[in-house]
Design a protein around this motif. Structure first.
Motif, PDB file in Angstrom:
ATOM      1  N   SER A  35       0.823  -1.209   0.000  1.00 46.12           N
ATOM      2  CA  SER A  35       0.000   0.000   0.000  1.00 46.12           C
ATOM      3  C   SER A  35       0.851   1.249   0.000  1.00 46.12           C
ATOM      4  O   SER A  35       2.008   1.242   0.423  1.00 46.12           O
ATOM      5  CB  SER A  35      -0.906   0.057   1.238  1.00 46.12           C
ATOM      6  OG  SER A  35      -1.942  -0.902   1.179  1.00 46.12           O
ATOM      7  N   TRP A  36       0.219   2.332  -0.456  1.00 38.47           N
ATOM      8  CA  TRP A  36       0.714   3.689  -0.238  1.00 38.47           C
ATOM      9  C   TRP A  36      -0.204   4.380   0.770  1.00 38.47           C
ATOM     10  O   TRP A  36      -1.436   4.284   0.662  1.00 38.47           O
ATOM     11  CB  TRP A  36       0.739   4.506  -1.531  1.00 38.47           C
ATOM     12  CG  TRP A  36       1.825   4.119  -2.486  1.00 38.47           C
ATOM     13  CD1 TRP A  36       1.705   3.316  -3.581  1.00 38.47           C
ATOM     14  CD2 TRP A  36       3.190   4.534  -2.436  1.00 38.47           C
ATOM     15  NE1 TRP A  36       2.918   3.201  -4.223  1.00 38.47           N
ATOM     16  CE2 TRP A  36       3.851   3.940  -3.538  1.00 38.47           C
ATOM     17  CE3 TRP A  36       3.927   5.350  -1.576  1.00 38.47           C
ATOM     18  CZ2 TRP A  36       5.214   4.133  -3.791  1.00 38.47           C
ATOM     19  CZ3 TRP A  36       5.275   5.543  -1.832  1.00 38.47           C
ATOM     20  CH2 TRP A  36       5.899   4.934  -2.930  1.00 38.47           C
ATOM     21  N   VAL A  37       0.396   5.054   1.743  1.00 35.60           N
ATOM     22  CA  VAL A  37      -0.311   5.787   2.776  1.00 35.60           C
ATOM     23  C   VAL A  37       0.335   7.163   2.873  1.00 35.60           C
ATOM     24  O   VAL A  37       1.546   7.284   2.705  1.00 35.60           O
ATOM     25  CB  VAL A  37      -0.224   5.050   4.129  1.00 35.60           C
ATOM     26  CG1 VAL A  37      -0.951   5.822   5.227  1.00 35.60           C
ATOM     27  CG2 VAL A  37      -0.799   3.643   4.017  1.00 35.60           C
ATOM     28  N   LEU A  45      -2.846   9.712   9.529  1.00 33.66           N
ATOM     29  CA  LEU A  45      -2.508   8.893   8.373  1.00 33.66           C
ATOM     30  C   LEU A  45      -3.744   8.673   7.517  1.00 33.66           C
ATOM     31  O   LEU A  45      -4.848   8.478   8.032  1.00 33.66           O
ATOM     32  CB  LEU A  45      -1.963   7.539   8.823  1.00 33.66           C
ATOM     33  CG  LEU A  45      -0.593   7.530   9.490  1.00 33.66           C
ATOM     34  CD1 LEU A  45      -0.344   6.177  10.151  1.00 33.66           C
ATOM     35  CD2 LEU A  45       0.501   7.827   8.474  1.00 33.66           C
ATOM     36  N   GLU A  46      -3.556   8.698   6.198  1.00 36.40           N
ATOM     37  CA  GLU A  46      -4.637   8.479   5.250  1.00 36.40           C
ATOM     38  C   GLU A  46      -4.210   7.422   4.242  1.00 36.40           C
ATOM     39  O   GLU A  46      -3.231   7.609   3.516  1.00 36.40           O
ATOM     40  CB  GLU A  46      -4.999   9.772   4.515  1.00 36.40           C
ATOM     41  CG  GLU A  46      -6.115   9.591   3.496  1.00 36.40           C
ATOM     42  CD  GLU A  46      -6.363  10.814   2.630  1.00 36.40           C
ATOM     43  OE1 GLU A  46      -7.468  10.908   2.066  1.00 36.40           O
ATOM     44  OE2 GLU A  46      -5.468  11.676   2.518  1.00 36.40           O
ATOM     45  N   TRP A  47      -4.953   6.327   4.177  1.00 38.00           N
ATOM     46  CA  TRP A  47      -4.688   5.320   3.174  1.00 38.00           C
ATOM     47  C   TRP A  47      -4.950   5.876   1.780  1.00 38.00           C
ATOM     48  O   TRP A  47      -5.939   6.573   1.552  1.00 38.00           O
ATOM     49  CB  TRP A  47      -5.571   4.083   3.419  1.00 38.00           C
ATOM     50  CG  TRP A  47      -5.557   3.115   2.287  1.00 38.00           C
ATOM     51  CD1 TRP A  47      -4.557   2.262   1.943  1.00 38.00           C
ATOM     52  CD2 TRP A  47      -6.604   2.920   1.330  1.00 38.00           C
ATOM     53  NE1 TRP A  47      -4.911   1.534   0.826  1.00 38.00           N
ATOM     54  CE2 TRP A  47      -6.161   1.919   0.440  1.00 38.00           C
ATOM     55  CE3 TRP A  47      -7.874   3.479   1.153  1.00 38.00           C
ATOM     56  CZ2 TRP A  47      -6.938   1.466  -0.622  1.00 38.00           C
ATOM     57  CZ3 TRP A  47      -8.648   3.033   0.104  1.00 38.00           C
ATOM     58  CH2 TRP A  47      -8.180   2.048  -0.768  1.00 38.00           C
ATOM     59  N   VAL A  48      -4.079   5.553   0.824  1.00 36.64           N
ATOM     60  CA  VAL A  48      -4.184   6.058  -0.538  1.00 36.64           C
ATOM     61  C   VAL A  48      -4.543   4.950  -1.524  1.00 36.64           C
ATOM     62  O   VAL A  48      -5.497   5.082  -2.291  1.00 36.64           O
ATOM     63  CB  VAL A  48      -2.873   6.737  -0.980  1.00 36.64           C
ATOM     64  CG1 VAL A  48      -2.948   7.166  -2.440  1.00 36.64           C
ATOM     65  CG2 VAL A  48      -2.577   7.935  -0.082  1.00 36.64           C
ATOM     66  N   SER A  49      -3.786   3.846  -1.512  1.00 37.06           N
ATOM     67  CA  SER A  49      -3.960   2.822  -2.535  1.00 37.06           C
ATOM     68  C   SER A  49      -3.326   1.516  -2.096  1.00 37.06           C
ATOM     69  O   SER A  49      -2.376   1.509  -1.314  1.00 37.06           O
ATOM     70  CB  SER A  49      -3.320   3.293  -3.847  1.00 37.06           C
ATOM     71  OG  SER A  49      -3.555   2.378  -4.898  1.00 37.06           O
ATOM     72  N   THR A  50      -3.849   0.398  -2.619  1.00 37.17           N
ATOM     73  CA  THR A  50      -3.320  -0.934  -2.364  1.00 37.17           C
ATOM     74  C   THR A  50      -3.254  -1.711  -3.672  1.00 37.17           C
ATOM     75  O   THR A  50      -4.105  -1.538  -4.549  1.00 37.17           O
ATOM     76  CB  THR A  50      -4.195  -1.694  -1.353  1.00 37.17           C
ATOM     77  OG1 THR A  50      -4.185  -1.002  -0.099  1.00 37.17           O
ATOM     78  CG2 THR A  50      -3.682  -3.114  -1.122  1.00 37.17           C
ATOM     79  N   ILE A  51      -2.262  -2.579  -3.786  1.00 35.78           N
ATOM     80  CA  ILE A  51      -2.097  -3.452  -4.945  1.00 35.78           C
ATOM     81  C   ILE A  51      -1.854  -4.873  -4.464  1.00 35.78           C
ATOM     82  O   ILE A  51      -1.164  -5.087  -3.469  1.00 35.78           O
ATOM     83  CB  ILE A  51      -0.949  -2.945  -5.848  1.00 35.78           C
ATOM     84  CG1 ILE A  51      -0.898  -3.706  -7.173  1.00 35.78           C
ATOM     85  CG2 ILE A  51       0.395  -3.008  -5.125  1.00 35.78           C
ATOM     86  CD1 ILE A  51      -0.003  -3.021  -8.211  1.00 35.78           C
ATOM     87  N   PHE A  95       4.185   7.283   2.357  1.00 33.40           N
ATOM     88  CA  PHE A  95       4.838   6.086   2.852  1.00 33.40           C
ATOM     89  C   PHE A  95       4.413   4.870   2.034  1.00 33.40           C
ATOM     90  O   PHE A  95       3.256   4.754   1.644  1.00 33.40           O
ATOM     91  CB  PHE A  95       4.439   5.797   4.308  1.00 33.40           C
ATOM     92  CG  PHE A  95       4.726   6.896   5.275  1.00 33.40           C
ATOM     93  CD1 PHE A  95       5.952   6.961   5.919  1.00 33.40           C
ATOM     94  CD2 PHE A  95       3.768   7.852   5.562  1.00 33.40           C
ATOM     95  CE1 PHE A  95       6.216   7.974   6.833  1.00 33.40           C
ATOM     96  CE2 PHE A  95       4.015   8.868   6.475  1.00 33.40           C
ATOM     97  CZ  PHE A  95       5.243   8.922   7.106  1.00 33.40           C
ATOM     98  N   CYS A  96       5.324   3.928   1.800  1.00 36.55           N
ATOM     99  CA  CYS A  96       4.909   2.608   1.345  1.00 36.55           C
ATOM    100  C   CYS A  96       4.897   1.670   2.542  1.00 36.55           C
ATOM    101  O   CYS A  96       5.649   1.849   3.506  1.00 36.55           O
ATOM    102  CB  CYS A  96       5.790   2.078   0.213  1.00 36.55           C
ATOM    103  SG  CYS A  96       7.520   1.785   0.601  1.00 36.55           S
ATOM    104  N   ALA A  97       3.998   0.702   2.506  1.00 39.08           N
ATOM    105  CA  ALA A  97       3.804  -0.205   3.628  1.00 39.08           C
ATOM    106  C   ALA A  97       3.548  -1.622   3.119  1.00 39.08           C
ATOM    107  O   ALA A  97       2.864  -1.813   2.119  1.00 39.08           O
ATOM    108  CB  ALA A  97       2.636   0.260   4.498  1.00 39.08           C
TER     109      ALA A  97
END
Length: 130
Positions: A35-37, A45-51, A95-97
């Motif tokens: 994910s990108w956060v 923190l705000e979640w942006v996207s997941t792959i 951030f990447c997570a």
């Protein structure tokens, strides 16, 4: 051992584009969803996207749909976020997570359950301003 390092953050004008990268090491990158956060100054923190781990399925928070594209290159152990039509409200540390559990499936729901992630990069600053 596990390391995630973001790069590509910059100062960009509204309407501009930017691509972020996340270099991963110390684990089998192709086994895990990512994910990108982001976090704006003084904000949560705000979640942006997941792959998913193959790169075949993606999801996004509503505010970036149609503007951002998440992708990955498993041969290079690298995660990407292509950002277009940038707005001042996109200003944040990005951030990447890494998800803690290996799975072939895109995780259910949105990506805002922080305990699902076991490693985070240090972040890269994106500033959208004229």
């Amino acid at each position: 051992q596990v390391q995630l390092v973001e790069s590509g953050g910059a100062l960009v004008q509204p309407g501009g584009s930017l691509t972020l990268s996340c270099a991963a090491s110390g684990f089998t990158f192709s086994d895990y969803a990512m994910s990108w956060v982001r976090q704006a100054h003084g904000k949560a923190l705000e979640w942006v996207s997941t792959i998913d781990r193959s790169g075949g399925s993606t999801k996004y928070t509503d505010s970036v749909k149609g503007r951002f594209t998440i992708s990955r290159d498993n041969a290079k152990n690298t995660l990407y976020l292509q950002m277009n039509s940038l707005r001042p409200e996109d200003t944040a540390v990005y951030f990447c997570a890494k998800y803690s559990s290996p799975s072939p499936f895109l995780p259910d729901g949105d990506g805002s359950s922080w305990p699902n992630y076991d490693y985070w990069g240090p972040g890269t600053q994106v500033t959208v301003s004229s």
